[in-house]
Motif scaffolding. Structure first.
Motif, PDB file in Angstrom:
ATOM      1  N   SER A 195       0.816  -1.219   0.000  1.00 53.26           N
ATOM      2  CA  SER A 195       0.000   0.000   0.000  1.00 53.26           C
ATOM      3  C   SER A 195       0.848   1.266   0.000  1.00 53.26           C
ATOM      4  O   SER A 195       0.378   2.332  -0.404  1.00 53.26           O
ATOM      5  CB  SER A 195      -0.941   0.004   1.214  1.00 53.26           C
ATOM      6  OG  SER A 195      -0.196  -0.077   2.427  1.00 53.26           O
ATOM      7  N   ARG A 221     -10.769 -19.145  -6.412  1.00 58.04           N
ATOM      8  CA  ARG A 221     -10.349 -17.830  -5.912  1.00 58.04           C
ATOM      9  C   ARG A 221     -10.338 -17.930  -4.395  1.00 58.04           C
ATOM     10  O   ARG A 221     -11.361 -18.203  -3.768  1.00 58.04           O
ATOM     11  CB  ARG A 221     -11.316 -16.742  -6.367  1.00 58.04           C
ATOM     12  CG  ARG A 221     -11.024 -15.358  -5.773  1.00 58.04           C
ATOM     13  CD  ARG A 221     -12.059 -14.342  -6.246  1.00 58.04           C
ATOM     14  NE  ARG A 221     -11.930 -13.073  -5.552  1.00 58.04           N
ATOM     15  CZ  ARG A 221     -12.492 -12.788  -4.389  1.00 58.04           C
ATOM     16  NH1 ARG A 221     -13.230 -13.721  -3.785  1.00 58.04           N
ATOM     17  NH2 ARG A 221     -12.325 -11.608  -3.825  1.00 58.04           N
ATOM     18  N   VAL A 275      -9.145 -16.101  -0.728  1.00 58.24           N
ATOM     19  CA  VAL A 275      -8.702 -14.898  -0.011  1.00 58.24           C
ATOM     20  C   VAL A 275      -8.139 -15.340   1.335  1.00 58.24           C
ATOM     21  O   VAL A 275      -8.863 -15.926   2.159  1.00 58.24           O
ATOM     22  CB  VAL A 275      -9.853 -13.902   0.199  1.00 58.24           C
ATOM     23  CG1 VAL A 275      -9.358 -12.660   0.942  1.00 58.24           C
ATOM     24  CG2 VAL A 275     -10.469 -13.520  -1.140  1.00 58.24           C
ATOM     25  N   GLN A 325      -0.801 -14.635  -7.168  1.00 54.12           N
ATOM     26  CA  GLN A 325      -1.404 -13.621  -6.293  1.00 54.12           C
ATOM     27  C   GLN A 325      -2.004 -12.534  -7.180  1.00 54.12           C
ATOM     28  O   GLN A 325      -1.293 -11.852  -7.917  1.00 54.12           O
ATOM     29  CB  GLN A 325      -0.361 -13.017  -5.359  1.00 54.12           C
ATOM     30  CG  GLN A 325      -0.985 -12.067  -4.343  1.00 54.12           C
ATOM     31  CD  GLN A 325       0.033 -11.501  -3.382  1.00 54.12           C
ATOM     32  OE1 GLN A 325       0.818 -10.669  -3.774  1.00 54.12           O
ATOM     33  NE2 GLN A 325       0.017 -11.973  -2.144  1.00 54.12           N
ATOM     34  N   VAL A 326      -3.313 -12.348  -7.113  1.00 56.02           N
ATOM     35  CA  VAL A 326      -3.993 -11.409  -8.014  1.00 56.02           C
ATOM     36  C   VAL A 326      -4.353 -10.104  -7.332  1.00 56.02           C
ATOM     37  O   VAL A 326      -4.657  -9.114  -7.993  1.00 56.02           O
ATOM     38  CB  VAL A 326      -5.261 -12.048  -8.623  1.00 56.02           C
ATOM     39  CG1 VAL A 326      -4.883 -13.209  -9.514  1.00 56.02           C
ATOM     40  CG2 VAL A 326      -6.229 -12.495  -7.532  1.00 56.02           C
ATOM     41  N   GLU A 327      -4.324 -10.079  -6.003  1.00 57.11           N
ATOM     42  CA  GLU A 327      -4.665  -8.840  -5.292  1.00 57.11           C
ATOM     43  C   GLU A 327      -4.020  -8.870  -3.917  1.00 57.11           C
ATOM     44  O   GLU A 327      -3.922  -9.933  -3.294  1.00 57.11           O
ATOM     45  CB  GLU A 327      -6.188  -8.709  -5.169  1.00 57.11           C
ATOM     46  CG  GLU A 327      -6.640  -7.353  -4.647  1.00 57.11           C
ATOM     47  CD  GLU A 327      -8.166  -7.233  -4.630  1.00 57.11           C
ATOM     48  OE1 GLU A 327      -8.668  -6.329  -3.958  1.00 57.11           O
ATOM     49  OE2 GLU A 327      -8.840  -8.063  -5.277  1.00 57.11           O
ATOM     50  N   ARG A 328      -3.587  -7.691  -3.469  1.00 54.02           N
ATOM     51  CA  ARG A 328      -2.945  -7.606  -2.150  1.00 54.02           C
ATOM     52  C   ARG A 328      -3.486  -6.369  -1.456  1.00 54.02           C
ATOM     53  O   ARG A 328      -3.145  -5.245  -1.809  1.00 54.02           O
ATOM     54  CB  ARG A 328      -1.427  -7.513  -2.341  1.00 54.02           C
ATOM     55  CG  ARG A 328      -0.608  -7.622  -1.062  1.00 54.02           C
ATOM     56  CD  ARG A 328       0.866  -7.467  -1.420  1.00 54.02           C
ATOM     57  NE  ARG A 328       1.704  -7.581  -0.242  1.00 54.02           N
ATOM     58  CZ  ARG A 328       2.478  -8.607   0.027  1.00 54.02           C
ATOM     59  NH1 ARG A 328       2.513  -9.623  -0.800  1.00 54.02           N
ATOM     60  NH2 ARG A 328       3.237  -8.636   1.106  1.00 54.02           N
ATOM     61  N   ASP A 329      -4.386  -6.568  -0.536  1.00 52.74           N
ATOM     62  CA  ASP A 329      -5.019  -5.455   0.170  1.00 52.74           C
ATOM     63  C   ASP A 329      -5.028  -5.810   1.653  1.00 52.74           C
ATOM     64  O   ASP A 329      -5.960  -6.418   2.158  1.00 52.74           O
ATOM     65  CB  ASP A 329      -6.434  -5.241  -0.366  1.00 52.74           C
ATOM     66  CG  ASP A 329      -7.101  -4.023   0.257  1.00 52.74           C
ATOM     67  OD1 ASP A 329      -6.388  -3.233   0.891  1.00 52.74           O
ATOM     68  OD2 ASP A 329      -8.332  -3.874   0.112  1.00 52.74           O
ATOM     69  N   HIS A 331      -4.820 -11.283   1.243  1.00 52.54           N
ATOM     70  CA  HIS A 331      -4.145 -11.563  -0.014  1.00 52.54           C
ATOM     71  C   HIS A 331      -5.039 -12.509  -0.816  1.00 52.54           C
ATOM     72  O   HIS A 331      -5.511 -13.522  -0.281  1.00 52.54           O
ATOM     73  CB  HIS A 331      -2.785 -12.223   0.209  1.00 52.54           C
ATOM     74  CG  HIS A 331      -1.787 -11.323   0.856  1.00 52.54           C
ATOM     75  ND1 HIS A 331      -0.495 -11.705   1.110  1.00 52.54           N
ATOM     76  CD2 HIS A 331      -1.889 -10.050   1.300  1.00 52.54           C
ATOM     77  CE1 HIS A 331       0.156 -10.712   1.689  1.00 52.54           C
ATOM     78  NE2 HIS A 331      -0.675  -9.701   1.817  1.00 52.54           N
ATOM     79  N   THR A 332      -5.269 -12.173  -2.094  1.00 55.21           N
ATOM     80  CA  THR A 332      -6.160 -12.976  -2.933  1.00 55.21           C
ATOM     81  C   THR A 332      -5.340 -13.740  -3.966  1.00 55.21           C
ATOM     82  O   THR A 332      -4.483 -13.148  -4.630  1.00 55.21           O
ATOM     83  CB  THR A 332      -7.193 -12.080  -3.644  1.00 55.21           C
ATOM     84  OG1 THR A 332      -7.924 -11.342  -2.657  1.00 55.21           O
ATOM     85  CG2 THR A 332      -8.164 -12.933  -4.464  1.00 55.21           C
ATOM     86  N   TYR A 333      -5.635 -15.044  -4.093  1.00 59.32           N
ATOM     87  CA  TYR A 333      -4.893 -15.905  -5.016  1.00 59.32           C
ATOM     88  C   TYR A 333      -5.854 -16.584  -5.996  1.00 59.32           C
ATOM     89  O   TYR A 333      -7.005 -16.892  -5.643  1.00 59.32           O
ATOM     90  CB  TYR A 333      -4.134 -16.996  -4.260  1.00 59.32           C
ATOM     91  CG  TYR A 333      -3.016 -16.482  -3.397  1.00 59.32           C
ATOM     92  CD1 TYR A 333      -1.714 -16.404  -3.892  1.00 59.32           C
ATOM     93  CD2 TYR A 333      -3.246 -16.065  -2.091  1.00 59.32           C
ATOM     94  CE1 TYR A 333      -0.685 -15.921  -3.112  1.00 59.32           C
ATOM     95  CE2 TYR A 333      -2.220 -15.577  -1.297  1.00 59.32           C
ATOM     96  CZ  TYR A 333      -0.937 -15.507  -1.817  1.00 59.32           C
ATOM     97  OH  TYR A 333       0.091 -15.029  -1.046  1.00 59.32           O
TER      98      TYR A 333
END
Length: 694
Positions: A453, A624, A626, A653-657, A661-663
């Motif tokens: 971030s 998917r 999380v 890993q498609v998203e990191r918030d 972490h979303t895979y």
């Protein structure tokens, strides 16, 4: 064009001990090698390296640099080799010519890639010897002076843009302001011809209508200082056209609204006289608050020293005044190049080390060419502010820099372990922009690490490069952790117990770096189970059946014999799903789940009713997942796959918030029931926030 004896005389004027024979030999060598080659202007090509050498004599550079300037294009544009240069002119000149040549061998690359590679080679060559950069800057400056002879507008624009984005800022960073201003002016003329013509025309009108007002103001300034006993030289000029245009763009104002078009320089005999002169000018004319800068007590990173102030002259006119000693002026105009007149043995001038070290660190941290270009532009282009550590150490940063940028500027390890910050004694969010003169205290955490971030607010290239490198390393470690779990499953299928010796041998057979590299390759699905088994125990896979590929272990009812099919990547059907086929002319039948979004788009194709055959087993399902951002969560998920006898073919890993972490995961499963059990097991895990089939 300089004649041979004129060039030698120029060098001998400031370096009487220079090797005249060496200079003569280099001059003749470049003339002979370039022979009948012509420039776009029609001039002999050898006129260019000779003029570049002349620019180097203006800077009073050593004989090796002059010879390098004369020879800098011979390797690139003639049959000459670096070995030829070494044989005829020695190892030092050969090294410098090689450095300049490497900076030039990229004209055929795509523009972004070329610009990035230019920067990479610039920085690495500069780390070896700054003279490589000085020759290259002079080379570009002379090319810009003759740019108008090039017929292709696109080529002129490309060269001008590259000059504006790379060469001019680098000239500024080594303090060569004369080079920077001329490069900007020539590039501006090509990139914005209408704006250039308009501003130059308006300046000429002002010059003719004012009837020598610049000289009159300069005389008034000199008289005011003389009355106080300060001996000075005063010169005045209209501001640089590109500087005016840039100010118009930044402030969103017209030319008529720019009030400080005139600028004056006051040259004194000592630093003390600079401050005395400043006091006299501020007593004589009102100064504009917020426009005073003291670069004498706090020089710029490139060594620039001067006092800057803006005065209100005759009630309305704003004039900028720069006050400096004559020695400061000489060093300001030619920067680090000016130091070479006093340096012996090719030592690196003081002052470049700090920012150059940061740039080299960015080269090491950048993942690819575009990332390098982004980070380095951030490092060289932006205006500066000054901030202090609690102990008084001074750091220069770009405007809008944050405490995280400050922490990385102090030290990469400090930035990596930042958890909080105080500005002037008050706790602030890490995204708070710093102001001039702030005292910044960084709060460390022993187990903290850079957060993705942070990329949303940091502005320095060094910080962005370090954060991205840390995030990549963490992701790699997580994938390697999954690989370790999968490795245990693979090892269990082998006839022998696997020890460290077998793993080292497998790493060597697979041409990987180490055991961690092996685990990462397994976790990232870069190696199949068979590849790993064969590397661990050669011959162990001879009797194993081939693993199913592309869903071909399944059979489909409803297809004519011999018709090919493929399981769709958009919905990943598995045995047990209700399925339908799409038939396109000349292609295999594409098998989709009945409620796949692709089918809803209404393709103008034939639909075929399909069902799974009796022997269908083994297909790829996509999930998917999380996960909570906690140590060991990926390992726990890998354990769930193992317990349910599912092989992970792909993980990303498609998203990191944070804290999630979303895979995306592709699993080799037997059928829909098998996939459903795995999803249920994932949802029951404390490590998983969400799990669903894609």
């Amino acid at each position: 064009m300089l004649r041979q004896y004129e060039l030698v005389e120029r060098v001998k004027e400031y370096a009487p001990e220079a090797d005249e024979a060496l200079l003569n030999r280099a001059y003749v060598y470049t003339v002979q090698k370039h022979g009948t080659q012509k420039r776009a202007s029609g001039d002999p090509y050898f006129s260019h390296p000779i003029e570049v050498a002349g620019l180097m004599t203006d800077l009073k550079l050593d004989q090796e640099t002059i010879v390098t300037a004369l020879l800098h294009d011979t390797v690139e544009d003639t049959l000459t080799t670096i070995d030829d240069i070494r044989k005829n002119f020695g190892p030092e000149v050969a090294r410098l010519v090689d450095g300049v040549t490497k900076l030039s061998k990229i004209e055929q690359m795509p523009e972004n890639e070329r610009a990035a590679e230019n920067l990479r080679k610039f920085l690495l060559a500069m780390s070896e010897d700054l003279r490589v950069l000085l020759v290259k800057l002079a080379d570009r400056l002379h090319n810009m002076r003759t740019l108008h002879f090039i017929r292709s507008p696109e080529k002129r624009q490309r060269i001008a843009r590259e000059t504006m984005e790379i060469y001019a800022p680098l000239a500024e960073r080594v303090g060569m302001y004369e080079y920077m201003r001329e490069m900007q002016l020539l590039a501006f003329e090509q990139l914005e011809p209408e704006a250039y013509a308009t501003i130059v025309g308006r300046l000429e009108q002002i010059r003719s209508s004012e009837g020598g007002q610049v000289d009159a103001i300069a005389l008034k300034v000199k008289q005011a200082l003389a009355e106080d006993g300060i001996r000075v030289e005063v010169s005045g000029r209209e501001k640089h056209p590109y500087s005016i245009w840039k100010k118009m763009a930044e402030r969103h104002v017209s030319f008529e609204q720019i009030t400080d078009i005139m600028a004056f320089r006051v040259h004194t005999e000592s630093p003390e006289d600079c401050y005395r002169a400043l006091g006299v000018l501020h007593r004589t004319w009102q100064f504009v608050p917020g426009r005073f800068k003291d670069y004498i007590s706090t020089p710029k990173t490139n060594g620039y020293r001067s006092l800057h102030t803006t005065l209100i002259y005759q009630g309305a006119m704003r004039v900028e005044v720069q006050i400096r000693t004559r020695e400061m002026h000489r060093l300001n105009e030619f920067g680090l190049a000016a130091h070479w007149a006093y340096k012996q043995g090719g030592s690196r001038p003081d002052g470049q080390v700090g920012w150059l070290r940061d740039l080299i660190e960015i080269v090491d941290a950048s993942h690819d060419a575009e990332e390098l270009l982004e980070h380095t532009k951030l490092a060289v282009y932006q205006d500066r502010i000054f901030a202090f550590t609690p102990k008084g150490a001074l750091f220069q940063l770009p405007k809008r820099a944050t405490p995280v940028d400050f922490a990385f500027a102090v030290h990469t390890d400090l930035g990596a372990h930042t958890v909080g910050a105080k500005i002037n004694g008050r706790h602030v969010p890490l995204r708070t922009p710093l102001s001039n003169g702030d005292v910044v205290e960084i709060i460390k955490g022993a187990n903290s690490e850079p957060q993705l971030s942070w990329l949303g607010f940091v502005v320095t290239g060094k910080a962005r490069a370090a954060i991205r490198r840390a995030v990549r390393q963490k992701e790699r470690a997580e994938v390697a952790e999954i690989g370790s779990k999968l490795f245990e499953q693979i090892a269990d299928q082998l006839p022998a117990k696997i020890g460290k010796k077998a793993i080292r041998a497998a790493v060597e057979r697979l041409e990987l770096a180490d055991e961690e590299d092996l685990m990462f390759a397994i976790g990232a699905a870069k190696l199949s189970d068979r590849d790993v088994m064969e590397a661990l125990v050669p011959g162990s896979t001879v009797d194993l059946p081939e693993a199913p590929r592309d869903g071909r272990a399944v059979s489909i009812k409803g297809l004519t014999a011999g018709v090919g099919f493929a399981l769709a990547d958009c919905c990943h059907p598995v045995p047990g799903d209700r399925i339908v086929g799409l038939r396109r002319p000349g292609e295999v039948v594409e098998v989709h789940v009945i409620d796949c979004f692709t089918l809803a788009r209404g393709f103008d194709t034939d639909w075929i009713d399909l069902s799974w055959g009796d022997r269908s087993h083994g297909a790829v399902g996509r999930l998917r997942i999380v996960l909570y951002n906690r140590p060991g969560t990926l390992a726990e998920v890998a354990g769930i796959f193992a317990k349910n006898y599912a092989n992970a073919l792909y993980l990303e890993q498609v998203e990191r918030d944070d804290p999630f972490h979303t895979y995306a995961v592709d699993l080799e499963v037997q059928d829909l029931a098998h996939l459903t059990r795995i999803v249920s097991a994932l949802r029951a895990s404390e490590a998983v926030a969400e799990a669903e089939r894609v």
